[in-house]
Design an enzyme around this catalytic site. Structure first.
Site, short mmCIF file in Angstrom:
data_model
loop_
_atom_site.label_atom_id
_atom_site.label_comp_id
_atom_site.label_asym_id
_atom_site.label_seq_id
_atom_site.Cartn_x
_atom_site.Cartn_y
_atom_site.Cartn_z
N SER A 11 -24.13 163.26 38.10
CA SER A 11 -23.26 162.15 38.50
C SER A 11 -22.62 161.45 37.31
CB SER A 11 -24.04 161.13 39.34
OG SER A 11 -25.11 160.56 38.60
N SER A 137 -33.94 167.84 26.27
CA SER A 137 -35.10 167.13 25.75
C SER A 137 -34.63 166.00 24.84
CB SER A 137 -36.03 168.11 25.01
OG SER A 137 -37.23 167.51 24.66
N TYR A 151 -41.79 157.25 27.55
CA TYR A 151 -40.67 158.20 27.60
C TYR A 151 -40.97 159.44 26.77
CZ TYR A 151 -36.17 160.23 26.25
OH TYR A 151 -35.15 161.11 25.98
N LYS A 155 -41.58 163.53 27.79
CA LYS A 155 -40.85 164.65 27.18
C LYS A 155 -41.80 165.61 26.48
CE LYS A 155 -36.52 163.72 28.20
NZ LYS A 155 -35.71 164.66 29.02
#
Length: 287
Positions: A11, A137, A151, A155
């Site tokens: 999007s 990544s 966060y 990852k």
């Protein structure tokens, strides 16, 4: 038929750019996004109007949504040649200031969302003994930074999936790649797209100005370098196109695209791989 490419999170940002770039290169692009008849209706309409792009409702946090999107593509085209896991969430704040639910939200997209898409596309790829999965990544995918720990952890976990899948899928002709991407000006970094941030105000207050000053200095450095190096998100879209067009068997496990790192990312990747090989040989097997 040209290759069929399924991309998540199209999007905005890098996902949208990648969809447009691959469509212009002649690939059949399935642009996955959630809210195609709701909050992302305008974005869906814009992409649907571009030749070679077909928008699909796809929410990576929902098993049924992922499976339905993949089955619809397979029913129509009979294959998915390439999966691009672009959908992701960022997050900032001291780790103590996160509720467990906030951390789970990050993992739901950045880790479980990736695992869901792998599990949905792999049966078809294994049957074809061919396929490519590309995963967006972060430039620090092998180490962590303060104020971004949940966060980074999500990852790290995703990187473990990619590394393990490489070894398990090799006999089936399927390749997967991680792109440690560094800092680029997208909705995730300019504040337009809200991240999953620390949400315990009383803890944040306890940490006080010292923590906020350190975080501010780190942010200034990151965003200052982003400007200095003129980091352009199109670099990521072009890199994904390059990976798709590389001959099978020549794609690396990790393909860093971070000019600011000045090669330190590749140096870290190489060193880690060499140490891992030594460890395996010391235990008496090859990877």
């Amino acid at each position: 038929m040209s290759k069929v490419v399924l991309i998540t999170g199209t999007s905005t940002g890098m996902g949208k750019l990648t969809a447009i770039t691959l469509a212009k290169a002649g690939y059949k692009v399935i642009a996955g996004m959630r809210g195609t008849t709701g909050k992302n209706q305008l974005a869906a309409g814009e992409l649907n109007a571009i030749p070679n792009i077909e928008v699909a409702e796809l929410d990576v946090t929902n098993d049924a949504s992922v499976n339905n999107a993949v089955h619809q593509v397979l029913d129509k085209y009979g294959k998915i040649d390439v999966l691009v896991n672009n959908a992701g969430l960022s997050g900032f704040g001291v780790i103590e200031g996160y509720t467990i639910d906030q951390v789970k939200s990050l993992f739901e997209v950045n880790f479980y969302g990736v695992l869901r898409t792998y599990q949905a596309v792999l049966p078809g790829m294994r049957a074809a003994k061919d396929g490519l999965i590309i995963n967006l990544s972060t430039g620090a995918s092998g180490f962590t930074l303060p104020f971004m720990v949940p966060y980074m952890a999500s990852k790290f976990a995703m990187e473990s999936l990619i590394e393990g899948f490489q070894l398990e899928l090799k006999p089936y002709g399927i390749e997967n790649v991680s792109i440690p991407s560094g800092v680029y000006p997208t909705e995730m970094t300019n504040g337009t797209k809200t991240g999953v941030n620390a949400d315990k105000p009383e803890i944040l207050a306890d940490y006080g100005e010292e923590a906020s000053d350190r975080f501010g200095a780190m942010g200034q450095a990151l965003f200052g370098k982003m400007a200095d190096f003129n980091m352009n998100p199109q670099t990521i879209a072009d890199g994904i196109l390059e990976l798709i067009e590389k001959p099978k068997g020549t794609r690396p496990l990790r393909f860093p695209l971070d000019a600011v790192a000045l090669g330190a990312d590749q140096e870290f990747i190489d060193a880690r791989a060499n140490i891992k090989d030594k460890w395996a040989k010391n235990y008496g097997f090859n990877l």
